[in-house]
Every structure is written in C-alpha cells, then in structure tokens.
Design a protein around this motif. Sequence first.
Motif, short mmCIF file in Angstrom:
data_model
loop_
_atom_site.label_atom_id
_atom_site.label_comp_id
_atom_site.label_asym_id
_atom_site.label_seq_id
_atom_site.Cartn_x
_atom_site.Cartn_y
_atom_site.Cartn_z
N TYR A 86 28.82 20.02 -45.20
CA TYR A 86 28.24 18.71 -44.93
C TYR A 86 29.25 17.81 -44.22
O TYR A 86 28.94 17.15 -43.23
CB TYR A 86 27.83 18.02 -46.25
N SER A 89 29.92 18.55 -40.57
CA SER A 89 28.83 18.25 -39.64
C SER A 89 28.61 16.76 -39.41
O SER A 89 27.88 16.39 -38.49
CB SER A 89 27.53 18.89 -40.15
N ILE A 90 29.23 15.89 -40.22
CA ILE A 90 29.03 14.45 -40.01
C ILE A 90 30.35 13.73 -39.74
O ILE A 90 30.45 12.52 -39.95
CB ILE A 90 28.30 13.80 -41.20
N TYR A 113 23.22 12.98 -47.59
CA TYR A 113 23.55 13.68 -46.35
C TYR A 113 22.30 13.83 -45.48
O TYR A 113 22.35 13.62 -44.26
CB TYR A 113 24.12 15.06 -46.66
N ALA A 117 22.23 12.25 -41.84
CA ALA A 117 22.20 13.22 -40.74
C ALA A 117 20.97 13.04 -39.86
O ALA A 117 21.01 13.40 -38.67
CB ALA A 117 22.25 14.64 -41.29
#
Length: 242
Positions: A86, A89-90, A113, A117
């Motif tokens: 997680y 990816s952010i 998340y 996202a």
Amino acid sequence: MNMKSKAFRSAFPHTLPVMAGYLFLGMGFGILLESNGYSFIWAFFMSIFIYAGSMQYVAIDLLASGASLISTAIMTLMIQVRHLFYGLSIIDKYKDTGKKKLLLIHELTDETYSLIATTPVPDGVDKGWFYLFISMLDHVYWIIGCTFGALFGSLVNFNTKGVDFVMTALFIVIFTDQWLNSKNHIPAITGVICSVICLLLFGPDRFIIPAMLSILTILTLLRKPLEEHMEREDQKGDDSHA
C-alpha cells in the motif's frame, strides 16, 4: 481555518461508507474482546494504537492464549505485510504533505487506502488536509465502534459466533462500491484473479504475500496502458459534456 474547513467538508462524504462499515466492524471486535474478559478500556486503547481490524481480531486470541512477544510480532508481520505494498503505491500521493505524513502513515488501513487511492482531490482543496481528514475520520469511526461494542457487550449477553464475519462483509461492500463507481475494472479483476490463484496454490494461511506481489507486478507492468486508457475515458467524458 477556511482551508481546513473546506478540506473537512470535502473529505467527510467520501468516508460515509467506511463509517457504516467501521462502526459495525468495530462493534464486533469490541463485543468479542469483552466476551474474553477485557473491558472497554482495552478496546479504546487497542483501537487507537493498534488500529488494524484483522490484527485486532487476532490479538484477542493472542491475549487469551498468552502468546509470546516473538510469536505476536511474527503474526503481526504476516497479517499486516500488505501495508508495505500500500505504502509503495501511494508514495506520490503523500508527497509534499509535510509533517502530516507521519500521521498519515499511522492512519493507513485497507479502507482508508481504498479511498485515498481512488478519490481525486477536489479543485481548490489542500491535498494534505484532504487526505488527513479522510484518514482521521476513518480512525474516529473505528474507535467509536470498538469502544461502544465493548460497552454493549458488557451489558448484553448473546452468542458471538459469526460476529467476526463483519470484516469480510465490509471488504465486499467496499469492493462493490468501487466497482460500481469505477470506469476501469482491470485492477479489480486483476486483484481477484491473482488472489484466487494464490489461494489455490499456497493455501489460506500463506497466500497474501504472493498475491500482493503478483498484483503489484502486473499493475506495474500495466500502469502506462491503464493511465492512457483513463485519459481517453476522461477525454470522452469531457467531449460529451461539451
């Protein structure tokens, strides 16, 4: 103050589905915790400092069985390792959030998340405050649910069998909501297929890490085509409104 107020008003509606899920999920945890002999004080502080739905449910059994610190640490790593993916990816989304970043990292959960996202920051709203209010509102819902559930469990006696299924129900609701509100279903389909294959190959106790790795690899390879597809869809939408 106007900047914070605007960010709060923009963030709050997006958290309503999580609120509905967290209140019931947290109540389930609180009821189970109380049924094992731990008061609402435990539920309150566990929901603040642990703040991990699946891990908190497992923690009930760990507390009841008197598990060692080492076994608890290993279990926590196995259950929460998905947060590593997680976070990767952010990274871009949490960029330039200043001192808020540390709190945003602590507040990151599966549901938070999902919101961060997939939810674009509204025009004229500060990104850092928008993400922080989403994260903190979700946490407040969880604290209220856990604490109230423990209090309720101390007042009413009933069979708690099946209560822990609320976590699975919450994931289904969030997945359904994202599916209905997303134009591109490739990431969702990729996640389902990879998870099912890894479940069959590695079993229910060891499939999470290979599933997350496979999902991350595939979506990384497909990132550029997916972004181009989304740009084309947005362009079509703009042209239809023109």
